[in-house]
Scaffold this motif. Structure first.
Motif, PDB file in Angstrom:
ATOM      1  N   ASP A  61     -13.730   2.047   2.918  1.00 46.08           N
ATOM      2  CA  ASP A  61     -13.284   0.964   2.058  1.00 46.08           C
ATOM      3  C   ASP A  61     -12.855   1.491   0.701  1.00 46.08           C
ATOM      4  O   ASP A  61     -12.158   0.815  -0.049  1.00 46.08           O
ATOM      5  CB  ASP A  61     -14.390  -0.068   1.869  1.00 46.08           C
ATOM      6  N   GLY A  62     -13.277   2.649   0.447  1.00 51.00           N
ATOM      7  CA  GLY A  62     -12.838   3.263  -0.795  1.00 51.00           C
ATOM      8  C   GLY A  62     -13.377   2.581  -2.032  1.00 51.00           C
ATOM      9  O   GLY A  62     -14.431   1.955  -2.013  1.00 51.00           O
ATOM     10  N   ILE A  63     -12.625   2.697  -3.032  1.00 52.81           N
ATOM     11  CA  ILE A  63     -13.066   2.162  -4.320  1.00 52.81           C
ATOM     12  C   ILE A  63     -11.918   1.459  -5.022  1.00 52.81           C
ATOM     13  O   ILE A  63     -10.760   1.753  -4.795  1.00 52.81           O
ATOM     14  CB  ILE A  63     -13.564   3.294  -5.234  1.00 52.81           C
ATOM     15  N   GLU A 104      -3.988   0.881  -2.322  1.00 51.52           N
ATOM     16  CA  GLU A 104      -3.652  -0.481  -1.925  1.00 51.52           C
ATOM     17  C   GLU A 104      -3.498  -1.386  -3.149  1.00 51.52           C
ATOM     18  O   GLU A 104      -3.849  -1.015  -4.255  1.00 51.52           O
ATOM     19  CB  GLU A 104      -4.721  -1.019  -0.984  1.00 51.52           C
ATOM     20  N   ASN A 105      -3.001  -2.540  -2.851  1.00 50.07           N
ATOM     21  CA  ASN A 105      -2.711  -3.508  -3.915  1.00 50.07           C
ATOM     22  C   ASN A 105      -1.622  -2.979  -4.828  1.00 50.07           C
ATOM     23  O   ASN A 105      -1.655  -3.159  -6.041  1.00 50.07           O
ATOM     24  CB  ASN A 105      -3.950  -3.805  -4.771  1.00 50.07           C
ATOM     25  N   ARG A 149       0.839  -1.189   0.000  1.00 48.84           N
ATOM     26  CA  ARG A 149       0.000   0.000   0.000  1.00 48.84           C
ATOM     27  C   ARG A 149       0.876   1.242   0.000  1.00 48.84           C
ATOM     28  O   ARG A 149       1.987   1.241   0.494  1.00 48.84           O
ATOM     29  CB  ARG A 149      -0.941   0.003   1.192  1.00 48.84           C
ATOM     30  N   ILE A 150       0.352   2.236  -0.577  1.00 50.92           N
ATOM     31  CA  ILE A 150       1.097   3.484  -0.673  1.00 50.92           C
ATOM     32  C   ILE A 150       0.236   4.595  -0.106  1.00 50.92           C
ATOM     33  O   ILE A 150      -0.929   4.750  -0.482  1.00 50.92           O
ATOM     34  CB  ILE A 150       1.448   3.797  -2.145  1.00 50.92           C
ATOM     35  N   VAL A 151       0.805   5.298   0.771  1.00 52.14           N
ATOM     36  CA  VAL A 151       0.072   6.426   1.341  1.00 52.14           C
ATOM     37  C   VAL A 151       0.093   7.543   0.311  1.00 52.14           C
ATOM     38  O   VAL A 151       1.143   7.870  -0.244  1.00 52.14           O
ATOM     39  CB  VAL A 151       0.727   6.910   2.655  1.00 52.14           C
ATOM     40  N   TRP A 155      -3.476  -2.234 -13.391  1.00 52.27           N
ATOM     41  CA  TRP A 155      -3.468  -2.758 -12.029  1.00 52.27           C
ATOM     42  C   TRP A 155      -4.746  -2.307 -11.343  1.00 52.27           C
ATOM     43  O   TRP A 155      -5.071  -1.132 -11.350  1.00 52.27           O
ATOM     44  CB  TRP A 155      -2.271  -2.221 -11.270  1.00 52.27           C
ATOM     45  N   ASN A 156      -5.350  -3.227 -10.790  1.00 50.84           N
ATOM     46  CA  ASN A 156      -6.522  -2.845 -10.016  1.00 50.84           C
ATOM     47  C   ASN A 156      -6.102  -2.572  -8.596  1.00 50.84           C
ATOM     48  O   ASN A 156      -5.774  -3.474  -7.850  1.00 50.84           O
ATOM     49  CB  ASN A 156      -7.568  -3.951 -10.044  1.00 50.84           C
ATOM     50  N   MET A 157      -6.109  -1.353  -8.312  1.00 52.68           N
ATOM     51  CA  MET A 157      -5.695  -0.961  -6.976  1.00 52.68           C
ATOM     52  C   MET A 157      -6.923  -0.506  -6.225  1.00 52.68           C
ATOM     53  O   MET A 157      -8.005  -0.346  -6.798  1.00 52.68           O
ATOM     54  CB  MET A 157      -4.659   0.142  -7.060  1.00 52.68           C
ATOM     55  N   ARG A 158      -6.721  -0.304  -4.986  1.00 55.72           N
ATOM     56  CA  ARG A 158      -7.835   0.190  -4.200  1.00 55.72           C
ATOM     57  C   ARG A 158      -7.455   1.526  -3.611  1.00 55.72           C
ATOM     58  O   ARG A 158      -6.384   1.693  -3.031  1.00 55.72           O
ATOM     59  CB  ARG A 158      -8.207  -0.789  -3.088  1.00 55.72           C
TER      60      ARG A 158
END
Length: 731
Positions: free
Chosen positions: A616-618, A649-650, A597-599, A631-634
């Motif tokens: 939870d975001g998207i 994330e991811n 994860r990246i802030v 990339w499917n990130m969150r």
DNA sequence: CCTACATGCAATGTG
DNA sequence: ACATTGCATGTAGGG
């Protein structure tokens, strides 16, 4: 796991249907030689274009050294001074364009890399990772990794300026080409405007044509009409075979029409484009002469059919799987699949940058696979531009008022050679696709993959449109062009209106999100509200539209902007701003660690990424600029001290794939045209020699290690990686 | 003092 | 036991 082997499978399933002409062509795959040859041909033909497009040196020839990277988002840090480097870098330039002092320059890859990149890009294949397969996406091909990793963004596959595409003499509609070659005598038959009417049955029309003896397809090679698009000496052989072949081809085509009249429309045919050389070559490889052509025709028809069926299937399935992407006019994509998804899942095309690709392309019926994968996946374009985009200049990264990096549009980024969107290029790239990332594995979408319209058809191409409806006569072409211009003009007006509206309501992103007319409500399919951005020839106006839509580069970079534009003009392209800088982040140890994860910088995230209502975001699809892999990130947040901490994330695989380390950085853009989020990892490596102490060193632990994307380009970085060398102190 | 964010670490999940 | 997730805390920097 989805290994490369799956790619082939996917292709057969038509996953890449739109982007890959080879789709579903088992025969084609078997005919590897064809592909290879096509590729060669393509490269050969497109070499100039490729180089022109991606050659960084050319690209940024007029682009000044990178300004600073103060804008890096590392909030708490101040960029350390870095040695300026001279080279031009690709996209990095854009990202850092806002700063004052030039401290770093991304290394530009060599020409061969550019070629390589282009080759890859030629695949223009959207690697879809849905959440489920995300983890399996890790690039395993070292070659790809290196190439991909941080290749400069500049060489990407952005829809080529249309006029150029048009000028690409060898690009023609497949059907048209066949027609020219001699599939059908009546050019009109292939003149969509004169023959095919969307509302009329294709077959009926065809029958009518057939009933007219004089209109019987005679398969004459129309030298006159096709002269521009047919290479010299092209069809001596064909001419010899004209008689018999025309009949065969016509019969093949007719049979096919008969059996598919219900499912395939004229549009489907019209949109098939193949480079002439590709056709010729493919036909040759398929046996040559009449037989080869016949085989090829069959393959193409098969593909059209397959593609169409896929679209239908998608449509049907979409009723159950709604997509929260209003980018596409297709209702499919406008429906919110997830009742629970919050408003954030209903992105609004930012600034009405509606994607011409989506609006225009007939292929965009199906949503990008990865979008479908996760209903919550969001695409860019709706980034809440708070207030006047230009005033955003106030915003800065890391608190540096250098301008508005986010407002800087990476120009000409991803420019594709004209052929990029025709089938030829896909044929060419077909073989290469195997090297690329896994295809969407979501069963639900198997067969649809890569529905990105622009993969297949450069939506915003005036000329291309004309071509779609290419007629044998210049006159007819002119008329269509005129109609098209009127059409475009109309949409441009709408677009401007929308833009104004959006800006006016920019005060509150939420509000805008909810009210913006552009963000068509889910389920609403309103092409009219989607911007059609012709970058085409006709148009100056097209460019104007784009200009209006995209953010202006920061004042500091205005000159650069103009210079680059000038350079582009010299290169034959229109200034095309495809990427909008959103944010960048210097990676901290915790960002590149095992957490995956990246802030993200809070301010930029809140400003340029979809608003999050739920922690939870998207899910957010991020296309790696270097590899085109998606990339499917969150994108989410954590509550933190009455505030929020935004995370992406991811990111683990992305980071690993790109070999990103602490101190490197990521840049996130949104593709103005296609409404995608693009991410790029930029490596920052220390110079070989003793590293100069950062000014900030010792003063701040943080500054000392992560927030100094300063760089000195030693030119020794990995070949395919956008890399800057940095003078930074190690923690 | 406040904000942003890097990261420690507890809680929870997974094999 | 290890991995992942999510929260809490410490610190830097700005006002």
């Amino acid at each position: 796991m989805k290994g490369p082997e799956l790619h082939g499978e996917d292709r057969h399933l038509g996953v890449e249907n739109e982007g890959n002409p080879a789709i579903g062509f088992d025969a084609m795959e078997e005919e590897q030689g064809v592909l290879d040859e096509d590729k060669e041909i393509w490269l050969e033909r497109g070499q100039e274009d490729l180089l022109r497009v991606s050659d960084v040196s050319i690209f940024y020839e007029d682009f000044p050294p990178l300004p600073d990277f103060p804008c890096m988002s590392s909030s708490s840090s101040t960029p350390a001074p870095v040695k300026a480097i001279t080279s031009s870098s690709s996209s990095s330039c854009s990202s850092s364009a806002s700063s004052a002092a030039s401290w770093a320059v991304l290394k530009s890859e060599g020409a061969e890399e550019d070629v390589e990149k282009n080759r890859q890009h030629g695949n223009h294949y959207y690697h879809h990772n849905n959440i489920d397969d995300y983890n399996s996406q890790a690039m395993e091909d070292p070659v790809e990794v290196t190439t991909a990793a941080l290749s400069s963004t500049c060489s990407m596959e952005v829809p080529q300026p249309l006029d150029q595409a048009m000028e690409g003499v060898e690009c023609m509609d497949v059907m048209e080409d066949f027609g020219y070659i001699d599939l059908l005598e009546s050019n009109d038959f292939f003149d969509p405007s004169s023959i095919f009417h969307p509302d009329e049955g294709l077959f009926e029309e065809f029958q009518m044509e057939q009933n007219k003896p004089q209109d019987q397809p005679q398969l004459q090679y129309d030298q006159q009409a096709g002269n521009e698009e047919i290479t010299e000496g092209k069809n001596d052989q064909e001419a010899d075979h004209q008689g018999g072949r025309s009949e065969d081809l016509a019969m093949v085509f007719l049979d096919w029409l008969k059996s598919n009249k219900e499912t395939v429309s004229a549009d489907d045919l019209r949109r098939v484009k193949l480079k002439k050389t590709t056709i010729e070559c493919a036909a040759r490889r398929l046996g040559g002469g009449k037989e080869g052509m016949k085989q090829l025709l069959k393959l193409i028809l098969q593909w059209v059919q397959t593609n169409h069926l896929q679209r239908r299937r998608l449509r049907e399935s979409s009723s159950n799987v709604n997509l929260p992407y209003p980018y596409n006019q297709d209702p499919l994509q406008n429906q919110n699949p997830n009742p629970n998804s919050n408003i954030n899942c209903i992105p609004i095309p930012a600034n009405n940058h509606s994607n011409p690709c989506f609006t225009q392309s007939p292929w965009n019926v199906a949503p990008p696979p990865y979008l479908a994968a996760d209903p919550a996946t969001v695409m860019p374009g709706f980034s809440p531009m708070v207030g006047d985009p230009f005033s955003n200049g106030a915003s800065n990264i890391n608190g540096h008022p250098y301008g508005t990096p986010q407002d800087y549009i990476l120009q000409s980024y991803q420019t594709w050679p004209p052929s990029q969107f025709d089938m030829a290029s896909h044929f060419n790239s077909f073989a290469d696709n195997n090297l690329h990332s896994a295809q969407p594995q979501n069963p639900a979408f198997t067969g649809y993959g890569n529905q990105y319209p622009y993969q297949y058809v450069p939506a915003n191409d005036d000329n291309r449109l004309a071509r779609l409806g290419s007629s044998a006569t210049k006159e007819a072409r002119k008329n269509r062009m005129a109609r098209q211009r009127r059409f475009l003009s109309h949409h441009r007006n709408q677009n401007h209106h929308n833009i104004q509206h959006q800006n006016q309501g920019a005060g509150d992103p939420h509000e805008r999100l909810a009210n913006d007319p552009i963000g068509a409500p889910p389920g609403q399919s309103n092409p009219g509200s989607w911007v059609y951005l012709p970058t085409a020839a006709g148009g100056g106006s097209a460019s104007t539209t784009v200009d209006a839509l995209v953010d202006r580069p920061p004042m500091q970079t205005q000159n650069n902007y103009h210079r680059q534009a000038a350079a582009e003009r010299r290169q034959g392209w229109k200034p095309e701003k495809n990427l909008r800088f959103l944010l960048q982040k210097v990676l901290k140890q915790s960002d590149v660690g095992s957490l995956g994860r990246i802030v993200l910088p809070k301010k930029e995230a809140e400003t340029h990424l979809p608003e999050l209502e739920a922690r939870d975001g998207i899910s957010i699809a991020m296309e790696d600029i270097g590899t085109s892999r998606v990339w499917n990130m969150r994108y989410r947040f954590w509550p933190n001290n009455k505030s929020r901490m935004y995370l992406l994330e991811n990111t683990g695989d992305f980071v690993r794939t790109n070999g990103l380390q602490e101190g490197d950085f990521i840049v996130i853009y949104s593709d103005v045209k296609c409404g995608k989020y693009m991410i790029r990892g930029v490596k920052v490596r220390q110079p070989a020699g003793p590293k100069p102490e950062s000014k900030k060193a010792g003063k701040s632990r943080r500054n000392s290690h992560a927030n100094c994307p300063a760089a000195a380009n030693n030119g020794s970085g990995s070949s395919s990686t956008t890399m800057i060398t940095q003078t930074r102190t190690v923690k």
